[in-house]
Design an enzyme around this catalytic site. Structure first.
Site, PDB file in Angstrom:
ATOM      1  N   LYS A 200      44.711  44.603  40.988  1.00 50.45           N
ATOM      2  CA  LYS A 200      43.221  44.589  40.569  1.00 50.45           C
ATOM      3  C   LYS A 200      42.902  44.293  39.378  1.00 50.45           C
ATOM      4  O   LYS A 200      43.206  44.804  38.306  1.00 50.45           O
ATOM      5  CB  LYS A 200      42.731  45.959  40.943  1.00 50.45           C
ATOM      6  CG  LYS A 200      41.445  46.173  40.984  1.00 50.45           C
ATOM      7  CD  LYS A 200      40.596  47.339  41.527  1.00 50.45           C
ATOM      8  CE  LYS A 200      39.180  47.364  41.339  1.00 50.45           C
ATOM      9  NZ  LYS A 200      38.641  48.696  41.898  1.00 50.45           N
ATOM     10  N   LYS A 255      43.087  41.531  44.470  1.00 54.11           N
ATOM     11  CA  LYS A 255      41.727  41.555  44.264  1.00 54.11           C
ATOM     12  C   LYS A 255      41.276  41.271  43.214  1.00 54.11           C
ATOM     13  O   LYS A 255      41.872  41.545  42.107  1.00 54.11           O
ATOM     14  CB  LYS A 255      41.280  43.019  44.594  1.00 54.11           C
ATOM     15  CG  LYS A 255      39.810  43.337  44.392  1.00 54.11           C
ATOM     16  CD  LYS A 255      39.479  44.710  44.431  1.00 54.11           C
ATOM     17  CE  LYS A 255      38.106  45.242  44.289  1.00 54.11           C
ATOM     18  NZ  LYS A 255      37.732  46.193  43.810  1.00 54.11           N
TER      19      LYS A 255
HETATM   20  C1  PBG Z   1      35.791  50.882  42.779  1.00 55.25           C
HETATM   21  C2  PBG Z   1      35.888  49.615  43.371  1.00 55.25           C
HETATM   22  C3  PBG Z   1      35.366  48.431  43.120  1.00 55.25           C
HETATM   23  C4  PBG Z   1      35.541  47.500  44.286  1.00 55.25           C
HETATM   24  C5  PBG Z   1      36.102  48.164  45.349  1.00 55.25           C
HETATM   25  N1  PBG Z   1      36.509  49.387  44.592  1.00 55.25           N
HETATM   26  C6  PBG Z   1      34.618  48.164  41.997  1.00 55.25           C
HETATM   27  C7  PBG Z   1      35.214  48.156  40.618  1.00 55.25           C
HETATM   28  O1  PBG Z   1      36.417  48.504  40.370  1.00 55.25           O
HETATM   29  O2  PBG Z   1      34.490  47.916  39.696  1.00 55.25           O
HETATM   30  C8  PBG Z   1      34.813  45.857  43.942  1.00 55.25           C
HETATM   31  C9  PBG Z   1      34.675  45.481  45.467  1.00 55.25           C
HETATM   32  C10 PBG Z   1      33.838  44.324  45.431  1.00 55.25           C
HETATM   33  O3  PBG Z   1      33.204  43.791  44.731  1.00 55.25           O
HETATM   34  O4  PBG Z   1      33.246  43.884  46.776  1.00 55.25           O
HETATM   35  N2  PBG Z   1      36.800  51.045  41.795  1.00 55.25           N
END
Ligand code: PBG
Length: 336
Positions: A200, A255
C-alpha cells in the site's frame, strides 16, 4: 522460433471481426472478480452524495442493506464497508474503533443478517476513527507501531464477532498481520480470512476516499509516508508481501491500482498467491470526471481498466464501479 512475416502473417486478420476478437481474447472479466466498497453513516434513509466521487454515496445502515441486496442480485461476491463518522465521534486515539456496537459493527451485523452469503470485508485501521486522520495512535509525534497493533487486534476481533468474513488490515504497521491472525485465532475466528493491504503506497490518489470517510483533510500529500510505501519502490513491495504472507495473510492487496500494475504483475508472478487490485477513489474520480466532461467514454474506460487489472494478474478487483461493471457483464453487452 519464427512467427512468420508480412505479407503471409497479417496480425489484423484475427482482429477483423467481433467473433474472432472474442475467441482470441486472452483475458476475460467476470462478476466473480468484483468487490464493491461502500460507505456507511449514522441515521436512517440517508444517501449522502460524496462530492469528489460522483455517483458514490454515504448510506445509512438501512440503505446499505438495500445496496447489499443489490450486490447479491448482481452476483457480486463481496462488499467492503467503510464507516464515515461525525467529527464528534472521533478522538486522538480512535477509541470508537473499540466499541463492539460502533457504526461499522452494526452495519456488518445488519448486512450479514439480511444477506448471509454475501462476503463482508472490513478494514482494520484507525483513520476513520481518529480526529487527526492517521491510521494509528500518535505518541511523541510518531505513529506508535506496537501500541497501534494492539488496538488493531482488538478492532479485528470485534469486527469478526460482528460477522465480518474478511479482515483487511490497511494500516501498514509492522507485524500487524501476524498479530491480528493470532488474535483472531485466540478468539475462535480461525476461519476469518485476512486480506492484507500488503503493498500500500503513500498515494495522492486516496484523496476522495478521505473526503468520503471525512478523515485526514489536513494530512497533506506526504502525510502517511512514515508507514505507507514510497511510490518509487518495487522490491520493497515484494518484501512487504513476503512478510505478510509469512505472517498468515490469505491474500494480498496492491494499492492503488492502475498506476501500480507493474507491482501487481510482479506480485502475482513472484508469489502466485491471490492478488487483489484496489482501483482507488482517485482513479474512480478521474474516469468519472473525464467522462462527465465528455472527454472519455465512461463505460469503455471502466471496462478497459478492469481488463487491465486482470491482464496484469489480479484475481479480484476492489472497485467503486463494481455494480456498473456487473450490470454490463450480466447484460452481456461487453463485446470486444
Ligand atoms: C484506510 C484506507 C484508505 C483507503 C482504503 N483504506 C485511505 C488511506 O490509507 O489514507 C483508500 C481507498 C481509496 O482511496 O479508495 N487506511
Amino acid at each position: 522460433m519464427s512467427r512468420g512475416q508480412f505479407p503471409s502473417t497479417r496480425m489484423r486478420r484475427n482482429r477483423m471481426q467481433s467473433f474472432s476478437r472474442r475467441l482470441m481474447g486472452e483475458t476475460s472479466i467476470s462478476v466473480d472478480d468484483l468487490i464493491w466498497p461502500m460507505f456507511v453513516v449514522e441515521g436512517q434513509e440517508i444517501d449522502e452524495p460524496i462530492t469528489s466521487m460522483p455517483g458514490q454515496f454515504r448510506y445509512s445502515i438501512d440503505r446499505l442493506v438495500e445496496k447489499a441486496g443489490e450486490a447479491v442480485a448482481l452476483s457480486i461476491p463481496a462488499i467492503a464497508i467503510f464507516p464515515a463518522l461525525d467529527a464528534s465521534q472521533k478522538d486522538a486515539d480512535g477509541t470508537d474503533a473499540l466499541d463492539g456496537n460502533n457504526l461499522v459493527c452494526q452495519a456488518v451485523r445488519a448486512v450479514k443478517s439480511a444477506c448471509p452469503d454475501l462476503g463482508v470485508i472490513c478494514d482494520v485501521a484507525l483513520d476513520p476513527f481518529t480526529d487527526h486522520g492517521h491510521d494509528g495512535v500518535i505518541r511523541d509525534g510518531i505513529i506508535a507501531n506496537d501500541e497501534t497493533v494492539d488496538i488493531l487486534c482488538q478492532q479485528a476481533v470485534l469486527q469478526a464477532d460482528a460477522g465480518c468474513d474478511i479482515i483487511a488490515p490497511s494500516d501498514m504497521m509492522d507485524g500487524r498481520v501476524g498479530a491480528v491472525r493470532s488474535a483472531l485465532d485466540d478468539a475462535g475466528h480461525q476461519n476469518v480470512m485476512i486480506m492484507a493491504y500488503a503493498a500500500k503506497y503513500a498515494s495522492a490518489f486516496y484523496g476522495p476516499f478521505r473526503d468520503a470517510v471525512k478523515a485526514g483533510a489536513s494530512l497533506g500529500s506526504s502525510g502517511k509516508s512514515s508507514y505507507q510505501m514510497d511510490p518509487a519502490n518495487s522490491d520493497e513491495a515484494m518484501h512487504e508481501i513476503d512478510l505478510d504472507l509469512q505472517e498468515g495473510a490469505d491474500m494480498v492487496i496492491i494499492k492503488p491500482g492502475m498506476p501500480y500494475l507493474d507491482i501487481l504483475n510482479r506480485a502475482k508472478t513472484e508469489f502466485g498467491v491471490p492478488c487483489i487490485a484496489y482501483q482507488v477513489s482517485g482513479e474512480y474520480a478521474m474516469i468519472v470526471a473525464a467522462a462527465e466532461n465528455g472527454w472519455l467514454d465512461h463505460d469503455r474506460s471502466m471496462m478497459e481498466s478492469m481488463t487491465a487489472f486482470k491482464r496484469a494478474g489480479a484475481d479480484a478487483v476492489i472497485t467503486y464501479f463494481a455494480p456498473q461493471i456487473a450490470k454490463i457483464l450480466l447484460a452481456k453487452k461487453y463485446l470486444h
